[in-house]
Design a protein around this motif. Sequence first.
Motif, short mmCIF file in Angstrom:
data_model
loop_
_atom_site.label_atom_id
_atom_site.label_comp_id
_atom_site.label_asym_id
_atom_site.label_seq_id
_atom_site.Cartn_x
_atom_site.Cartn_y
_atom_site.Cartn_z
N SER A 1 75.35 -40.70 69.78
CA SER A 1 76.50 -40.44 68.97
C SER A 1 78.00 -40.83 69.63
O SER A 1 77.69 -40.39 70.58
N VAL B 1 81.42 -39.57 68.82
CA VAL B 1 82.67 -38.89 67.55
C VAL B 1 83.58 -38.56 67.32
O VAL B 1 84.39 -38.63 68.80
N ARG C 1 81.59 -39.28 62.53
CA ARG C 1 80.47 -39.68 63.59
C ARG C 1 79.65 -40.38 63.58
O ARG C 1 79.15 -41.06 62.38
N TRP C 2 79.48 -41.58 64.63
CA TRP C 2 78.81 -42.64 64.33
C TRP C 2 77.33 -42.75 65.54
O TRP C 2 77.25 -42.48 66.29
N PRO C 3 76.43 -43.37 64.62
CA PRO C 3 75.30 -42.34 65.47
C PRO C 3 75.09 -44.03 65.63
O PRO C 3 75.31 -45.52 65.04
N ILE C 4 75.02 -44.06 67.61
CA ILE C 4 74.65 -45.55 67.83
C ILE C 4 73.61 -45.66 68.95
O ILE C 4 73.19 -44.89 69.87
N TYR D 1 81.22 -38.61 73.49
CA TYR D 1 80.63 -39.72 73.41
C TYR D 1 79.83 -38.97 74.09
O TYR D 1 80.00 -38.43 75.17
#
Length: 2047
Positions: free
Chosen positions: A3, A5, A50-53, A119
């Motif tokens: 993720s 952030v 927050r992006w979960p990737i 990250y």
Amino acid sequence: MMSIVVHLKTVAHLRGKGDRIAKVTFRGLPLYSRVAENCGEEAHFNETFRWPIASRLDHNEMLEIQVYNYSKVFTNRLVGTFCMVLQKVAEEGHLELTDTLIDDNNMSIKTSVTIDIRYQPMDGTGGMWSDGEFLDVPDDRDGMFAFETDSLLSGQSHGSGTSPGRSLQGSIPTFRKAGRGVFSAMKLGKAKSLKDDHKRGDDPAILEMEDLDKKAMRLAGMLEPDTISLASVTAVTTNVSNKRSKPDIKMEPSSGRPVDYQISITVIEARQLIGLNMDPVVCVEVGDDKKYTSMKESTNCPYYNEYFVFDFHVPPDVMFDKIIKLSVIHSKNLLRSGTLVGTFKMDVGTVYSQPEHQFYHKWAILSDPDDITAGCKGYVKCDIAVVGKGDNIKTPHKANETDEDDIEGNLLLPEGIPAERQWARFYVKIHRAEGLPKMNTSIMANVKKAFIGENRDLVDPYVQVQFSGQKGKTSVQKSSYEPIWNEQVIFTELFPPLCKRIKVQIRDSDKVNDVAIGTHFIDLRKISNDGDKGFLPTLGPAWVNMYGSTRQYTLMDEHQDLNDGLGEGVSFRARLLISVAVEILDTTSPETICSTDVQVEPVSNISESATGKMEEFFLFGSFLEATMIDRKIGDKPISFEITIGNYGNHIDGVSKSSVKKKKKEGENQEEENELIQNSSEDEADEDADLTSVSSTPPMKPFITDRNYFHLPYFEKKPCVYIKSWWQDQRRRLYNSNMMDKIADKLEEGLNDVQEVIKTEKAFPERRLRGVLEELSIGCSRYVTLANKDVNLAGRTKLDRERLKSCMREMDSMGQQAKQIRTQVKKNTVKEKLKLAQNFLQRLRFLADEPQHSIPDVFIWMMSNNKRIAYARIPSKDILYSVVDEETGKDCGKVKAVFLKLPGKKGFGPAGWTVQAKLELYLWLGLNKSRKDFLHGLPNGFEEIRATKTGHGLPPVTLVYDMKQVFQLRAHMYQARSLFAADSSGLSDPFARVFFSSQSQVTEVLNETLCPTWDQLLVFDDVELFGEATELRDDPPIIVVEFYDQDTVGKAEFIGRTFAKPIIKMRDEPYGPPRFPPQLEYYQIYRGNSIAGELLAAFELLQIPFDAEEIRRALIAVHDFAVPQIKVGQGGRADLPPLEGPTDSERGPILPVPLGIRPVLSRYRIEVLFWGLRDLKRINLAQVDRPRVDIECAGRGVQSALIQNYKKNPNFSTLVKWFEVDLPENELLHPPLNIRVVDCRAFGRYILVGSHAVSTLRHFIYSPPDKSCNNWATAAKLMNGYMVLTNGCSQARSSPSLSSRTFSRPAGDVSVSLEAEPPIQKMDTVVKLDAMSDAVVKVDMNEDESDKEKKKKKKKKKGGVEEEEETDERVLDWWSKYFASIETLKENLRSQEAAQAEAEEREDLEIAAEAADIRPDDLHLKGSKMKERFKEKKSSKQKRSQAADGSEKRPPKARVDELVVYNKELESEYGNFEDWLHTFNLYRGKAGDDDEHALDDDRIVGRYKGSLCMYKVPLSQEITREAGYDPNMGMFQSIPHNDPIHVLVRVYVVRATDLHPADINGKADPYVVIKLGKSEVKDKENYISKQLNPVFGKSFDIEATFPMESMLTVSVYDWDLVGTDDLIGETKIDLENRFYSKFRATCGIASNYSMHGYNIWRDPMKPSQILAKLCKEGKIDGPHYGPGGKVKVANRIFTGPTEIEDENGLKKQTEEHLALSVLNHWEEIPRVGCKLVPEHVETRPLLNPDKPGIEQGRLEMWVDMFPMDMPAPGPAIDISPRKPKSFELRVIIWNTDDVILEDDAFLTGEKMSDIYVRGWLKGQQEDKQDTDVHYHSLTGEGNFNWRFVFPFDYLVAEEKIVISKKESMFSWDETEYKIPPRLTMQVWDADHFSADDFLGAIELDLNRFPRGAKTAKQCNLDMIRNEQELPTISIFKQKRVKGWWPFVARDENDEMELTGKVEAELHLVTAEEAEKSPVGLGRNEPDPLEKPNRPDTSLMWFLGPLKSLRYFIWHNYRWLILKALGLILLLLMLGLFLYSIPGYLVKKILGA
């Protein structure tokens, strides 16, 4: 889970108070923060996103943060954007930083943002620093990046403006303010992206270089920008220009102006013509011109080799639509036209769009236009080239071409067109037209009306369609403005056609002559797609709009050309409803009509709705400003009219149809008529819903200055609006708009990249990556937008197919762009830039919509009810859409529009001047969606409507109540490279700056093309209307015009440029980064040509309020007195102060202030004065005592006076110098002016000519860098050959000179040359490491293994091979020449192959990348792809094998070679300007549009010399060198320029492709050589009727340099009567060659020999030359050592040491060694350069009457020998080879299986009377026949007959030479060269009718199939598979016997076997023939025995009994016997019957 952030902490330094909101975007997913309410300077968000990737974080992914001012009601307003590349985060996993935002204009603003990013990758790796694409990471990593932690992460201190980091900004003057600089919006007319939505999150990442560097600088202190991490710096910038769009800078219409073209066609030969025994002629037609070849008798594979040239002077459009037609005609003569065999058609445009504008040696397929069911009618091999002015065509070398027999592989078709083209029908349906103009006077009509009482339409239209050279027309509709035809015109043509356009023209039928009303071209490439998912051409039914001249009818229309489709139409003419369809014919079906004639037939009517629903459109325009109105118009009131179609056109618009329409669509039509009648403003009907106001009220113009008026639209801005009805096809336009916008953005980006490369700024590759990134984003966005309208109704087939193919194309383009982006590296920028430019062309092509919808909008300026000037705006540009990308680029924007004169009036100087400049706001959209049509206008206005009640009406005027006052400062520093406007070749330029309605001029500077005005123009009280903030983003443009002041008459216009000022609002500080502004270059244009550049800066400063004014205002409002208020310094005082005039001499002129003018430093410029050449007369007097004045930036130096120019034009003093203050920045260096004056009596000086050196960069001297371990880095002049900028390793070498620098070796380096010089030369590159001491062998032969193979071959073949060794005595210069040409071709071939291979490799790589494969997996996964490529490759290899044939051929004998350059020697060696430069001196005015072609006429002479500039003081080391002569400065070791006598030896080898000079299409060329006063004419040796003459001559001329140094070699055409015409000439400057260090006096041979064909030509031997070079270059050597070694300057070369003299004795010699050094001289450090080898150069011949178009080429070379040296030997003999005489003896022994043609007389049996005929090609007159073998019943014939053919043959060229008179009237014989081909034919003899042709075979004597051993083995395959079978050459075998097949073609055009012949070919030389003569036929000497023929073979009337016996008795004996028996029986019966009555009587009577 991985993720990312982002913790958004605060945003600081905001302006004002308000609600703020932030939007954070990552991977296209935007997240919004909460609204921070009512916060001031600082907004604390403290929020975490927050992006979960799912996939790893890529190093070039972006994070974008946008901060908005939040509003509940309106849309949020963007404060600024922050963007960064996450590379640092990806590596370290955590980053904390504060940085500033960037506003819409890429300006960095104060507001800053503080964030913290984390990250979390899967495996926890995130700390490694990778040397990513951006940095060359140095070794001391730890020390290097220390700063990053200090400055990046030091929290907020950077944002505060107090930190030391910030203050740096002021002390780095070299960086311009962010976002402007080279990339400024107006620069070079680039399209800035016009409207970028801030609402979208997927804004593309463009890395604006300037900003990066700036930010980096700020962060990094003073470190190199290259070493800074881009993590915090990579700003994403998009230039948002909301309210204004960009003007177009090029003014003059270029289409429609005629240009010179030359079309050259060579018809080489024809093959496989269908028909028996024909006499073919080829007819070549271009347009209406026809030319014919000669006739060749009785052959269907004639060889012509004839050259035709067609010259045209027409506009490009007309040229490219002309059709080239090749037709073959059979037996044409004076009396009959002959029968057509087949034709081939192609338009000129197709040829022009080929690479090199030509087809070379290609086969055209003939087809029969009258019978489309038949197949190919034969092939014609030809070369076709189309040359425009200034194109030069590289023809492959024409030496000994091998015949390309591979017809299928070399067809005359553009790439991608299948060989088998099918017939197709092209249906052009013409439905109806509307809106036609009047085409007759109305007098007659009125008379008619009086008598008959009917009103008639004054036009009789019909439609004419032209395609592929054919015309079809519809019927004429009498008297109708709205004719309905419903007819279709049908063309039958091969598909795909080789004609690009269909021309559709509406014409008015008239008794006298028909006139075009309007023309439309349909481009077939745009309405079809040839891909695998493509579609056939289709169009409509759709309306097309036609434009042309203005609509009022006049008898003589001055703009008639416009109606024919030439030039840009200036008014709407009509619309036509058409559709196009294509159907591929099935030629096998019986009902297809065979002919290709044009047919016209009726079609059914189409429904109203087919073309779309009628919608009401609304067009609104507002004129904000009208300035720069040309004073010539006079001061009558002026108004502007806007029209769309016929709507809004008062004067001559609407031709109402007399037939009243049926009421349909709810009175729609009626309303329209109504509307038009009510359309003037006075009679506006109150009740009408909305009337149109299409023109502004007339207004008297005010005077701006002596050239221009302006209209006083101060706060009242007039508006116009028009309502119109059109079919709603907006989707088409939206589609175009989307693509156009992507293209505009791409174009602008590419211009930026080019600019970065041009100005040598850092990192063009990053900018290019950004551009490609942007393109791929744009493409994917397009696909998503276009996807939503895939299934809309009311669309034509083309709409649907086009949308699909556009989506496919855009998708693939996006993918490709992504791929290329990953491959952009520093060294590949240029090639990837080319690829990106291909994208741009593809985009522009796709964006052009072939089906029109709404017509274009025209704006006319009217004065006194006359139309003066116009502008045309495509309707798509102003069309409104809800979706931003679909909106037109000028919709709802203020656009600067320049009006121009219509049609031809606008050509030339009239087109340069502006007729008027408008600031215009336009909006076009559906009437329903018109609510926000005023949105884009500058705010702060009130609407004034026409009537009180009409509240729904749009305004007629806008009144602005908001007004801002500014001061404009124009810092005019200098201009350069202006046009010369006076006859002296100079100008007296001044500049005039226009802004709003004010204008000011700079001072006039006399006699210069590069004025440095250094002047500040101040415009006070400039009033601009609208909101301040909007103006800040979008100032109006500034126009700068340049004039030449004349003492009498008006100043002459010499150019114009546009600029945008930088704006400072009253509340902004005047300081960095934006102020003071930097000087910038602006390109100046005149018409379409570039006319120089301006260096200037413009700033617009808002004037602050005055305290007193504020006080008054308050009193006025509140009526209470206020004490004095202090509001800062009142008035102007807040503006930065102006310095007063500093220079007392210049009076009140203000100079450019210090912060803006460049920083200067002291330079010294040394000038080398060598001499003057070719000075022309001035005012009829000759120049006698010239002097050169050099001037730069106000300082200068004068040369010594030449006392007597005629006697010696060189200067006595060679070097002088002067010192001058120049800007530090090289790009700002002023030009240096060179002037030549002639000193006349009484102290008068006359200017002869001048030259401006615009860039001094070439001449900057950079001292050597001692710190570098490379001693080869000698300081050099920067002339581009070898420049060592910083000493170490960068050698800039010009591409053609491979000057390599070698690093210093520790030991000696040795280069060895094999004793056997090579067969195949390979360029050997010797790479030496810095410390290598290896001995490097330059092995120039093939690898060892190859050699061994060859040896084995030799052993195997034994005897045969020995024969192949060429005898030394046979070899001559031509052997060498032809061998060299072979090598040249082989090299070209291998280059092509290498290129193809490289492309394949790249394809594989790209394919692999697309599949995500690492290169090391390639061999596993790539195998399938490889298969694909293998197929391609194998076909290529096959071809190349066929070409090479090297497998089968024995290795070629070794011949010493020379170098054949297929261009001039100068272009290979940089014009030989290695130290002596030539500057052309100009005088007289610069010409028009094609100024470059005409510049040659302005040259009045040449100045030779050089320059060298360097900063003072120079380091001492140079001056301390041994032998330094202080008088020569930097020009040490330069030869003296005293006169020198030279023997010049000119060798002229041959000419090719001469322009025909005689009527018969040939020329009789001879050579003339001029040098100074001496002239050599070789008139008596002219070569008759040849366009490719071989001269083979050498001429000796003695000359004295410098007086005679220009050699002219001309080729003239000999004429019997009248003067001889010049075909072309070429000029060579011998002096530069003579003094050049490349040593061009006499080429250095590859080998040294003392005798034979390769004898050494130079009087100095190689060892002497080497010694001289070493001495001059002050280098150590040569030292000859034992064992064949020589040492020169620490390099060791090896080579053979023995030589043979004439008698074959060997002696020791050092010459080979010395020569090996000379051949590798470029490898010698410091002084090395490539010496000119022994060569032949190919020079284009030019004719002054046809400038810029090549008239042929000349192959030649020049040797020069100083007369004070030993005399050279005799000239080499290069006279053309005499052909060798041979005799070919052909014995025809027997024939077999000959088809039986006749029926036998009497018996009707099949038989033939066979004889055989034979001849050598080209000698049909000498054909020989055998005797006849009569009555062959089996097809067998016995002859034993001998043919004897003597001929002359050129072995090297493999051609027979024939000399014969062309006709009885010819003066002399003409020589032809043709391939040696033997033709044998078999015939059937007839007595009373013509003989019947049965079959033939043609054998190419150089390569024909071996005959079969027996008749049985002889079959058709011997001919069919000629390529595969082994061939033999009679010239090698001498004697051959065997069976060969005879073939003919049957009705279906199939080959059939018609017989076999047993023949014996025997070739003897003329000498052998004399010794052993033979007789013809069966005669003595050496007679052949009589053939043993069967008895049947004889003539029937010679031996009738015999023939009875043989033919009748033999066949019919039983029949005869039976018949005889029957006859006897009958006889007996008869006798019985005859005698019985008498007998009976007797009996009865009983007598």
